[in-house]
Motif scaffolding. Sequence first.
Motif, PDB file in Angstrom:
ATOM      1  N   GLN A   1      -2.566   5.689  10.396  1.00 47.07           N
ATOM      2  CA  GLN A   1      -2.222   4.578   8.429  1.00 47.07           C
ATOM      3  C   GLN A   1      -0.558   4.014   8.300  1.00 47.07           C
TER       4      GLN A   1
ATOM      5  N   SER B   1      -7.954   6.069  -4.598  1.00 51.51           N
ATOM      6  CA  SER B   1      -8.052   5.664  -3.246  1.00 51.51           C
ATOM      7  C   SER B   1      -8.297   5.896  -1.546  1.00 51.51           C
ATOM      8  N   ARG B   2      -7.965   4.406  -1.209  1.00 48.46           N
ATOM      9  CA  ARG B   2      -7.987   4.686   0.479  1.00 48.46           C
ATOM     10  C   ARG B   2      -6.668   5.813   0.958  1.00 48.46           C
TER      11      ARG B   2
ATOM     12  N   SER C   1      -7.240   9.481   0.230  1.00 48.78           N
ATOM     13  CA  SER C   1      -8.140   9.943   1.006  1.00 48.78           C
ATOM     14  C   SER C   1      -8.042  10.368   2.309  1.00 48.78           C
ATOM     15  N   ALA C   2      -7.244   9.057   2.989  1.00 46.44           N
ATOM     16  CA  ALA C   2      -6.763   9.128   4.130  1.00 46.44           C
ATOM     17  C   ALA C   2      -5.897  10.585   4.406  1.00 46.44           C
TER      18      ALA C   2
ATOM     19  N   THR D   1       1.033  -1.430   0.167  1.00 43.79           N
ATOM     20  CA  THR D   1      -0.199   0.380   0.064  1.00 43.79           C
ATOM     21  C   THR D   1       1.106   0.999   0.241  1.00 43.79           C
TER      22      THR D   1
END
Length: 288
Positions: A115, A273-274, A277-278, A89
Motif C-alpha cells: 500500500q 475505508s480502503r 480495510s487493507a 491517503t
Amino acid sequence: MASLRALHAFSLLARHGRAAQAAEELGVSPSALSHLMRKLESELGATLVLRDGRGLTLTEEGQRLALGIGDAFDRIEGAVDSFKRRGRTELRISTVSTFATRWLIPRLPDFQAIQPDVEILLSASTRVIDLERENYDCAIRLGKGNWQAIDSTLLWQEHLAVAMAPSLLPGEGGKPGEILSKLRLLHSASRRNDWSLWLNEAGLEHSEATSGTLLESRDLAIQAAIAGMGAVVIDRRFVEQEIAAGHLVMPDWPVLELDTGYWFVRSPNRPLSRPVSAFRDWLLKAAG
C-alpha cells in the motif's frame, strides 16, 4: 464575543475535570489555562468552575454553558483536519507501546510495500482512545474484546513464557524451579502480576514473584533480559527476532495462555475505508 480559545479551554475542562489533562490537550501550561478561564469568566460575568483542591466542579452556569457548547470544538477540529488531509491517503493508528515497538513497526515495511500510497500516522499510548470523538481510523487494543459499540477483530490471544539470555541457562539443563531460584525476575511496571500468574501455573514459588527488578515497560524488561540481568516472562511473539538471533532463549517450560488478546478495533459508525480495510486484512495475515 467571548474568546474562542478560552471557550475551547473551558470545553476541555468540562470534559476532563482535570486542569493538567485539559492544559496538555490544549498545548498550554496549567497556569496559562487558569488565566484563560479567568478571562472567560470575566468576559461572561459568571463563575463557571469551582476549585476545591480535589478537582474541578462546574457551577450551574458552567453546566449550562458546557451543554450549549457540546461537541462544537470536536466538530470544528474534525472539519479542519479533514480539509488538511484532502488529496492524501492517511491511516491514523493508535496502539500500545509494546505492540508497536516489538511487533508492528518491524513489519510495517511489508504493509507499505503493498500500500505505497498510504501515509501512516502511528501513536503509542496506554490511554484508551475514543474512536468516535478522536481522529483515529483504527486502533490495536489489549483486552478481552468485550467493548461496547466497537467493531473488534482478534489478532491473537496472549500467552506468557519464560525467556532469558543464553548465558543464564545451564548447558546441562535442569528443572525450572532450580534454574529460576538462582535468577532475578524482571518485571515491567504495567504488568506486575505476570510472573505471579506464570509461577502459579507452573506450580512454582520464587522470592521475587512480586518484587525484583522493575522496568518501566516490557520493552525495557526485554532489553534487560538480553543484557543478562535476569529472566522475563513474555509473549513469544514479542521476542521472536531476539530468539532467532540467539540473544534470548525460551526453554521448553510451561506456557500460560491468558484470557486477554490483541484486537484490531474501529468504530462501526465510520465508513470502512480502503486503507483501514487493507490494514486490517494485512494485520490478520501477519498475526496468523
